[in-house]
Design an enzyme around this catalytic site. Sequence first.
Site, PDB file in Angstrom:
ATOM      1  N   GLU A 160      -5.078   9.047   3.918  1.00 43.90           N
ATOM      2  CA  GLU A 160      -5.923   9.772   4.608  1.00 43.90           C
ATOM      3  C   GLU A 160      -6.370  10.958   4.113  1.00 43.90           C
ATOM      4  O   GLU A 160      -7.508  11.353   3.971  1.00 43.90           O
ATOM      5  CB  GLU A 160      -5.419   9.815   6.251  1.00 43.90           C
ATOM      6  CG  GLU A 160      -5.317   8.795   6.882  1.00 43.90           C
ATOM      7  CD  GLU A 160      -3.863   8.164   6.711  1.00 43.90           C
ATOM      8  OE1 GLU A 160      -2.936   8.565   5.750  1.00 43.90           O
ATOM      9  OE2 GLU A 160      -3.471   7.348   7.621  1.00 43.90           O
ATOM     10  N   ARG A 199       5.167   1.326  -3.332  1.00 45.78           N
ATOM     11  CA  ARG A 199       4.600   2.322  -2.330  1.00 45.78           C
ATOM     12  C   ARG A 199       5.548   3.386  -1.964  1.00 45.78           C
ATOM     13  O   ARG A 199       5.203   4.380  -1.946  1.00 45.78           O
ATOM     14  CB  ARG A 199       4.479   1.604  -0.585  1.00 45.78           C
ATOM     15  CG  ARG A 199       3.933   2.455   0.163  1.00 45.78           C
ATOM     16  CD  ARG A 199       2.376   2.929   0.242  1.00 45.78           C
ATOM     17  NE  ARG A 199       1.979   3.790   1.347  1.00 45.78           N
ATOM     18  CZ  ARG A 199       1.044   4.398   1.236  1.00 45.78           C
ATOM     19  NH1 ARG A 199       0.339   4.328   0.299  1.00 45.78           N
ATOM     20  NH2 ARG A 199       0.442   5.080   2.172  1.00 45.78           N
ATOM     21  N   GLY A 244       1.227  10.045  -7.416  1.00 46.43           N
ATOM     22  CA  GLY A 244       0.092  10.487  -7.838  1.00 46.43           C
ATOM     23  C   GLY A 244      -0.371   9.811  -9.455  1.00 46.43           C
ATOM     24  O   GLY A 244      -1.461  10.423  -9.860  1.00 46.43           O
TER      25      GLY A 244
END
Length: 446
Positions: free
Chosen positions: A69, A282, A323
């Site tokens: 988000e 993940r 990242g």
Amino acid sequence: MGATKGGELVYMIYKAVTHGLTPLINLHIRWRKFRGLEHPLRWPERLGRPSISRPPGPLIWFHAVSLGEGMCVVPVIKRCVERRSDVTVLMTTTTTSAFEVLKTLLPCGVIYQFAPVDTPAAVNAFLGYWKPYALVLVESELWPNLVLGASANGVMLALLNARMSTKSFNNWSRPVVRLLTSLMLSKFSLIVPLSNIQAIQLQLLQAPPFVINFSGDLKLGIGELVNKTKNMRNMEDLQGKVAGRCVWMASSIHRGEEEVMLHVHRGLMQKHPNILAIIVPRHPHLGQKIALDLQKEGVNVALRSHGDSLTSETSIYVVDTLGELREFYGLTPIAVIGGSFLPGFTGHNFSEAAAAGCAVLTGQHVGHFSHMAMAMQQLNPLSVTQVGGGMELEEILDKLVSNPEILEARRVAAKQAFHALSSGVVENAWTLLQLHIFRKARAEGG
């Protein structure tokens, strides 16, 4: 009026309960810190305690719960910084993983804090110190003390990329909870749903129709982001080492899905001995477990966090770092998106893979991203391929690595569909904020 009074009564009860639980919630935050789930130094921010001085002048607050988000709203924040130099931007999230990545992506001058927990004390302390004139929430962050506390302090509210799962919609629709939901939604000056279905659900929960507008999915705008910390020299080195090999990547893999991917890769190795799988879990700790298990089996595996070299003998490269996903999409022609191969998961964003020109494959459980998959497939059926399980995935991967023309057609289809959908999304969202938040605040003397 009756519904409003009912909502206020339910909120008074919620506020009293969360006030009474504040000592336990504060202890829980400390416990999370000891377990490494909160930032070791900045965890007091979760209790509403600032760690930096507030600059003078107007301040707008953007809040997203976690990394996905947060990344989708960064391009909007960049628009704000570029076009409203008179405004200080405050960004909050709740997770340390989001903090580690987003701090490198945010423009200079943006203040980053961890969001307060939803207790009256933490929220009031946060609002009292930062004094934002607007709060922009992302996706589904409807917390009663946060929303109603901000509104009571005269803070204007916006909700971007608004979505809720069927389970969340059912929970918010329960007889008593519905009163509180309606009260919260009535406080927003702007709500931007992901789709028509989400807009209908929000209106069924009594969101005012006149505040609902559309901009497109902000997750499609992530292609604008550039990772300032990427090591281009390292990536160029990796690019040279994978040149000439068949390469595919499984990204955002959850626990349990690694077994599917590894089984598929073993099958592919029988037909393509030089094939390389890049596995991006993940959560980094899952990557370390995968590497350890594979090493015990005698598989030639390289672990990125350990600095292992990727050689011609490496069969699987495990990327257990944060990242860098966007850069790795640039290394592979095929991206298999995790969080979609086992029931109970809700899929992951695959717009970055499409933007990088990867052939995109997902499982059937794409959840929150079903609208994105449908929109891309309507533009070009080859842009996103959903498979039923490991056997079908292996067949399609074999077909793609064996036929360069078919692979290229799917890569082009994914990139073209992405660009068609993403064009103007961020600008649309910014225009809506200008109209419904900035201009309205100026008219009201904010």
